[in-house]
Design an enzyme around this catalytic site. Structure first.
Site, PDB file in Angstrom:
ATOM      1  N   HIS A 141     -10.092  -5.038   5.014  1.00  0.00           N
ATOM      2  CA  HIS A 141      -8.688  -5.261   4.668  1.00  0.00           C
ATOM      3  C   HIS A 141      -8.534  -6.592   3.915  1.00  0.00           C
ATOM      4  O   HIS A 141      -9.137  -7.596   4.287  1.00  0.00           O
ATOM      5  CB  HIS A 141      -7.828  -5.281   5.946  1.00  0.00           C
ATOM      6  N   SER A 169      -2.371   3.000   4.258  1.00  0.00           N
ATOM      7  CA  SER A 169      -1.765   1.771   4.791  1.00  0.00           C
ATOM      8  C   SER A 169      -2.272   1.528   6.212  1.00  0.00           C
ATOM      9  O   SER A 169      -1.997   2.305   7.130  1.00  0.00           O
ATOM     10  CB  SER A 169      -0.239   1.926   4.781  1.00  0.00           C
ATOM     11  N   SER A 186       4.905  -1.235   4.782  1.00  0.00           N
ATOM     12  CA  SER A 186       4.842  -1.058   3.334  1.00  0.00           C
ATOM     13  C   SER A 186       5.556   0.225   2.889  1.00  0.00           C
ATOM     14  O   SER A 186       5.293   0.721   1.795  1.00  0.00           O
ATOM     15  CB  SER A 186       3.375  -1.048   2.893  1.00  0.00           C
ATOM     16  N   THR A 208      -2.639  -9.738  11.409  1.00  0.00           N
ATOM     17  CA  THR A 208      -1.206  -9.855  11.721  1.00  0.00           C
ATOM     18  C   THR A 208      -0.553  -8.529  12.110  1.00  0.00           C
ATOM     19  O   THR A 208       0.496  -8.524  12.757  1.00  0.00           O
ATOM     20  CB  THR A 208      -0.436 -10.414  10.507  1.00  0.00           C
ATOM     21  N   CYS A 223       2.148 -10.858  13.796  1.00  0.00           N
ATOM     22  CA  CYS A 223       3.439 -11.416  13.367  1.00  0.00           C
ATOM     23  C   CYS A 223       4.596 -10.808  14.167  1.00  0.00           C
ATOM     24  O   CYS A 223       4.482  -9.703  14.716  1.00  0.00           O
ATOM     25  CB  CYS A 223       3.644 -11.195  11.875  1.00  0.00           C
ATOM     26  N   HIS A 275       0.836  -1.197   0.000  1.00  0.00           N
ATOM     27  CA  HIS A 275       0.000   0.000   0.000  1.00  0.00           C
ATOM     28  C   HIS A 275       0.868   1.243   0.000  1.00  0.00           C
ATOM     29  O   HIS A 275       0.934   1.978   0.973  1.00  0.00           O
ATOM     30  CB  HIS A 275      -0.925   0.005   1.224  1.00  0.00           C
ATOM     31  N   GLU A 307      -6.290  -8.882   3.868  1.00  0.00           N
ATOM     32  CA  GLU A 307      -5.874 -10.051   4.671  1.00  0.00           C
ATOM     33  C   GLU A 307      -7.104 -10.689   5.325  1.00  0.00           C
ATOM     34  O   GLU A 307      -7.254 -11.923   5.324  1.00  0.00           O
ATOM     35  CB  GLU A 307      -4.867  -9.619   5.743  1.00  0.00           C
ATOM     36  N   ASN A 359      -1.443  -0.801   8.333  1.00  0.00           N
ATOM     37  CA  ASN A 359      -0.421  -1.096   9.348  1.00  0.00           C
ATOM     38  C   ASN A 359       0.300   0.182   9.783  1.00  0.00           C
ATOM     39  O   ASN A 359       0.681   0.315  10.937  1.00  0.00           O
ATOM     40  CB  ASN A 359       0.542  -2.183   8.844  1.00  0.00           C
TER      41      ASN A 359
HETATM   42  S1  SF4 Z   1       3.241  -7.459   8.399  1.00  0.00           S
HETATM   43 FE1  SF4 Z   1       4.649  -8.363   6.950  1.00  0.00          FE
HETATM   44  S2  SF4 Z   1       5.657 -10.074   8.035  1.00  0.00           S
HETATM   45 FE2  SF4 Z   1       3.815  -9.474   9.157  1.00  0.00          FE
HETATM   46  S3  SF4 Z   1       2.230 -10.840   8.375  1.00  0.00           S
HETATM   47 FE3  SF4 Z   1       2.077  -8.953   7.206  1.00  0.00          FE
HETATM   48  S4  SF4 Z   1       3.347  -9.319   5.429  1.00  0.00           S
HETATM   49 FE4  SF4 Z   1       3.892 -10.874   6.924  1.00  0.00          FE
END
Ligand code: SF4
Length: 279
Positions: free
Chosen positions: A122, A216, A260, A160, A188, A40, A124, A218
């Site tokens: 999202h 993004s 990202s 994650t 993660c 992203h 994922e 994250n």
């Molecule tokens: S943040 Fe990165 S390492 Fe963590 S699950 Fe997503 S793609 Fe994988």
């Protein structure tokens, strides 16, 4: 002026891996496609397209028989089946996301109610839901879990890239209305380390900057985690956005960047701070 960069900043393991897989595929087959944007980040997606790695949002945008890469977020098994019937598919789903997909499928098969802490828009989470045959429930706000009806058997997983402190709150709410709760730690290790190192820096500086795409998810979570520690935290996407912040008056500035965010953007922000900070 001192600039402190959080130890774990920018591309995570899964994104680096997906980018590597995409470039290797391009080397081997020429023009390739990614099902959705590989990361992203507008600047990086433009660069990929120039290099022959084009992001598409629908199978209808891909020429028949072409090479398609599944990005690190993963996709549902239903979508994967469609892609495989029409194209050569290369799977770059992050292994951590794969783990969540497997857990989701297993818990639903075993008859538990599955509650997912995440954002249902999202990619994922959309992909993981595909593994639950419609039986997964997504909740984005930890404040909402105490209001769920009582359940005898529940399992829970997290997106994650969520913040661990938020997930603990989420689980705490579920414990109030679940007799037997199975908790899976699916944040993660890259996210855990990124948040840990960013929080540490945020506590030591007068101004904290979190670099990454405005869309993004994250990066936004990382920004929120830092803002809790250092209220003087800003989310910027490009070095130019520094001009909107009064950063020159601070002696210690902290930096972190989402999973990202490409290295060249982090570097450009650091250079601007160093060059103009010494004017
Ligand atoms: S943040 Fe990165 S390492 Fe963590 S699950 Fe997503 S793609 Fe994988």
């Amino acid at each position: 002026m001192e600039i402190l960069l959080a130890r774990e900043s920018g591309f995570c393991f899964g994104v680096r891996r997906a980018v590597k897989i995409a470039y290797e595929a391009k080397e081997k087959w020429g023009q390739v496609y990614t099902y959705g944007e590989l990361i992203h980040n507008r600047q990086f997606v433009d660069k990929l397209e120039k290099d022959g790695i084009k992001a598409v949002n629908s199978p209808d945008e891909i020429p028949s028989g072409a090479v398609v890469i599944i990005r690190s977020h993963g996709i549902s098994p239903q979508e994967e089946k469609i892609l495989k019937s029409r194209f050569k598919v290369i799977d770059a789903t992050c292994p951590y996301v794969k783990k969540s997909q497997k857990i989701a499928a297993k818990e639903v098969r075993s008859g538990k109610e599955l509650v997912i802490f995440g954002d249902q828009t999202h990619p994922e989470i959309k992909g993981i839901l595909g593994y639950t045959q419609g039986a997964g429930m997504v909740i984005s706000n930890p404040e909402d879990t105490p209001n769920l009806p009582y359940s005898l058997r529940r399992a829970t997983i997290s997106q994650t890239t969520n913040d661990l402190e938020e997930y603990k709150k989420f689980v705490g709410g579920l414990l109030e209305n679940t007799e037997r709760l199975t908790v899976h730690q699916t944040i993660c290790s890259s996210t855990l380390e990124k948040h840990r190192s960013a929080r540490k820096i945020a506590a030591e500086v007068e101004l904290m900057l979190v670099i990454g795409g405005k869309h993004s998810s994250n990066t936004r979570k990382l920004y929120r985690a830092c803002k809790k520690i250092q209220p003087n935290t800003y989310h910027i996407e490009t070095p130019e956005e520094l001009d909107l912040i009064e950063w020159r008056k601070y002696e210690r500035i902290g930096l972190s960047a989402g999973a990202s965010t490409p290295d060249f953007i982090i570097k450009a922000v650091m250079e601007k701070l160093k060059e103009e900070g010494n004017d």
